[in-house]
Design an enzyme around this catalytic site. Structure first.
Site, PDB file in Angstrom:
ATOM      1  N   PRO A   9      50.022  35.438  31.853  1.00 17.76           N
ATOM      2  CG  PRO A   9      50.436  37.622  31.211  1.00 17.76           C
ATOM      3  CD  PRO A   9      49.510  36.479  30.950  1.00 17.76           C
ATOM      4  CG  ASN A  10      53.936  37.690  35.368  1.00 15.27           C
ATOM      5  OD1 ASN A  10      55.090  37.336  35.182  1.00 15.27           O
ATOM      6  ND2 ASN A  10      53.438  38.782  34.834  1.00 15.27           N
ATOM      7  NE  ARG A  17      52.208  37.896  39.972  1.00 13.72           N
ATOM      8  CZ  ARG A  17      51.200  38.109  39.150  1.00 13.72           C
ATOM      9  NH1 ARG A  17      50.402  37.125  38.821  1.00 13.72           N
ATOM     10  NH2 ARG A  17      50.987  39.306  38.649  1.00 13.72           N
ATOM     11  CE1 TYR A  22      47.321  38.366  41.782  1.00 12.42           C
ATOM     12  CE2 TYR A  22      49.616  38.953  42.210  1.00 12.42           C
ATOM     13  CZ  TYR A  22      48.412  39.199  41.569  1.00 12.42           C
ATOM     14  OH  TYR A  22      48.295  40.272  40.711  1.00 12.42           O
ATOM     15  CG  ASN A  75      43.647  35.336  36.006  1.00 15.21           C
ATOM     16  OD1 ASN A  75      43.948  36.435  35.518  1.00 15.21           O
ATOM     17  ND2 ASN A  75      43.910  35.029  37.271  1.00 15.21           N
ATOM     18  CB  ALA A  78      49.368  42.363  33.161  1.00  8.92           C
ATOM     19  CG  ASP A  88      39.846  42.036  18.247  1.00 13.78           C
ATOM     20  OD1 ASP A  88      38.927  42.618  18.878  1.00 13.78           O
ATOM     21  OD2 ASP A  88      40.553  42.608  17.404  1.00 13.78           O
ATOM     22  CD  GLU A  99      38.056  40.221  32.810  1.00 16.26           C
ATOM     23  OE1 GLU A  99      37.540  40.633  31.757  1.00 16.26           O
ATOM     24  OE2 GLU A  99      38.528  40.977  33.683  1.00 16.26           O
ATOM     25  CG  HIS A 101      40.917  39.361  37.414  1.00 18.32           C
ATOM     26  ND1 HIS A 101      42.002  39.326  36.569  1.00 18.32           N
ATOM     27  CD2 HIS A 101      39.897  39.893  36.704  1.00 18.32           C
ATOM     28  CE1 HIS A 101      41.648  39.833  35.406  1.00 18.32           C
ATOM     29  NE2 HIS A 101      40.378  40.183  35.464  1.00 18.32           N
ATOM     30  CB  ILE A 102      43.758  35.409  42.146  1.00 24.10           C
ATOM     31  CG1 ILE A 102      43.904  34.147  41.278  1.00 24.10           C
ATOM     32  CG2 ILE A 102      44.109  35.141  43.609  1.00 24.10           C
ATOM     33  CD1 ILE A 102      45.335  33.678  41.093  1.00 24.10           C
ATOM     34  CB  SER A 103      43.853  40.272  43.422  1.00 22.05           C
ATOM     35  OG  SER A 103      44.001  40.794  42.104  1.00 22.05           O
ATOM     36  NE  ARG A 108      46.347  44.135  43.058  1.00 19.85           N
ATOM     37  CZ  ARG A 108      47.057  43.256  42.333  1.00 19.85           C
ATOM     38  NH1 ARG A 108      46.443  42.269  41.717  1.00 19.85           N
ATOM     39  NH2 ARG A 108      48.367  43.380  42.232  1.00 19.85           N
TER      40      ARG A 108
HETATM   41  C1  DQA Z   1      45.266  39.088  38.153  1.00 15.48           C
HETATM   42  C2  DQA Z   1      45.123  40.613  38.298  1.00 15.48           C
HETATM   43  C3  DQA Z   1      45.934  41.322  37.208  1.00 15.48           C
HETATM   44  O1  DQA Z   1      45.806  42.733  37.357  1.00 15.48           O
HETATM   45  C4  DQA Z   1      47.400  40.960  37.341  1.00 15.48           C
HETATM   46  O2  DQA Z   1      48.130  41.562  36.306  1.00 15.48           O
HETATM   47  C5  DQA Z   1      47.625  39.484  37.384  1.00 15.48           C
HETATM   48  C6  DQA Z   1      46.717  38.658  38.162  1.00 15.48           C
HETATM   49  C7  DQA Z   1      44.538  38.344  39.289  1.00 15.48           C
HETATM   50  O3  DQA Z   1      44.281  37.146  39.105  1.00 15.48           O
HETATM   51  O4  DQA Z   1      44.251  38.903  40.346  1.00 15.48           O
HETATM   52  O5  DQA Z   1      48.604  38.984  36.861  1.00 15.48           O
HETATM   53  O6  DQA Z   1      44.655  38.706  36.920  1.00 15.48           O
END
Ligand code: DQA
Length: 149
Positions: A9-10, A17, A22, A75, A78, A88, A99, A101-103, A108
């Site tokens: 999501p997002n 964003r 990001y 990724n 949230a 699961d 797994e 993450h960009i950040s 954070r």
């Molecule tokens: C994220 C970090 C998550 O906490 C956040 O909810 C995202 C992006 C990242 O790629 O840094 O949507 O997964």
């Protein structure tokens, strides 16, 4: 060797964003950069993005049957921090998973320090922007190479 790259999501909003966190790159641009890097390293890529938890679960289930892929870079946005359904889904498929993450989620808010997915992944990479995905693809290539697949 083919890797499925799943964005949750997002992440379709990359480029507009929260640019300070990001960056300026759109999801399409980032995916193109990752695909090019992977091709140079002998890895085929297939990309999937959804804002819906169930669609992400189904994409994971279909890593082999729907996407013909041998590993997953995930990724989950949230959902990482609370989706037991996605957590699961991961052991339902016997492929390597990383797994990403960009950040740097650990630098954070506290709620981002927890992952309910990580225990069902081979490893976690965060904080390197698009390079998080590239490093994850190399890690999966290495795992598959070691298992002789
Ligand atoms: C994220 C970090 C998550 O906490 C956040 O909810 C995202 C992006 C990242 O790629 O840094 O949507 O997964």
């Amino acid at each position: 060797m083919k890797i499925l790259i799943v964005n949750g999501p997002n992440l379709n909003m990359l480029g507009s964003r929260e640019k300070a966190i990001y960056g300026e790159q759109t999801l399409a641009d980032m995916n193109a950069e990752i695909a090019e890097f992977c091709a140079e390293n002998g890895i085929e890529t297939v990309f999937f993005q959804s804002n819906s938890e169930g669609e992400i679960v189904s994409a994971i289930h279909g890593v082999r049957t729907r996407f013909g892929a041998d590993g997953i870079v995930l990724n989950a946005g949230a959902y990482t921090h609370y989706s037991r359904a996605i957590g699961d889904a991961l052991p339902c498929v016997g492929v390597p998973k990383v797994e990403v993450h960009i950040s740097n989620v650990h630098a954070r808010e506290d709620f981002r320090h927890v992952s309910v997915l990580a225990a069902n992944c081979n490893g976690v990479i965060c904080g390197f922007g698009a390079d998080s995905y590239k490093l994850a693809c190399l890690a999966i290539k290495d795992i598959l190479g070691r298992s002789g697949k």
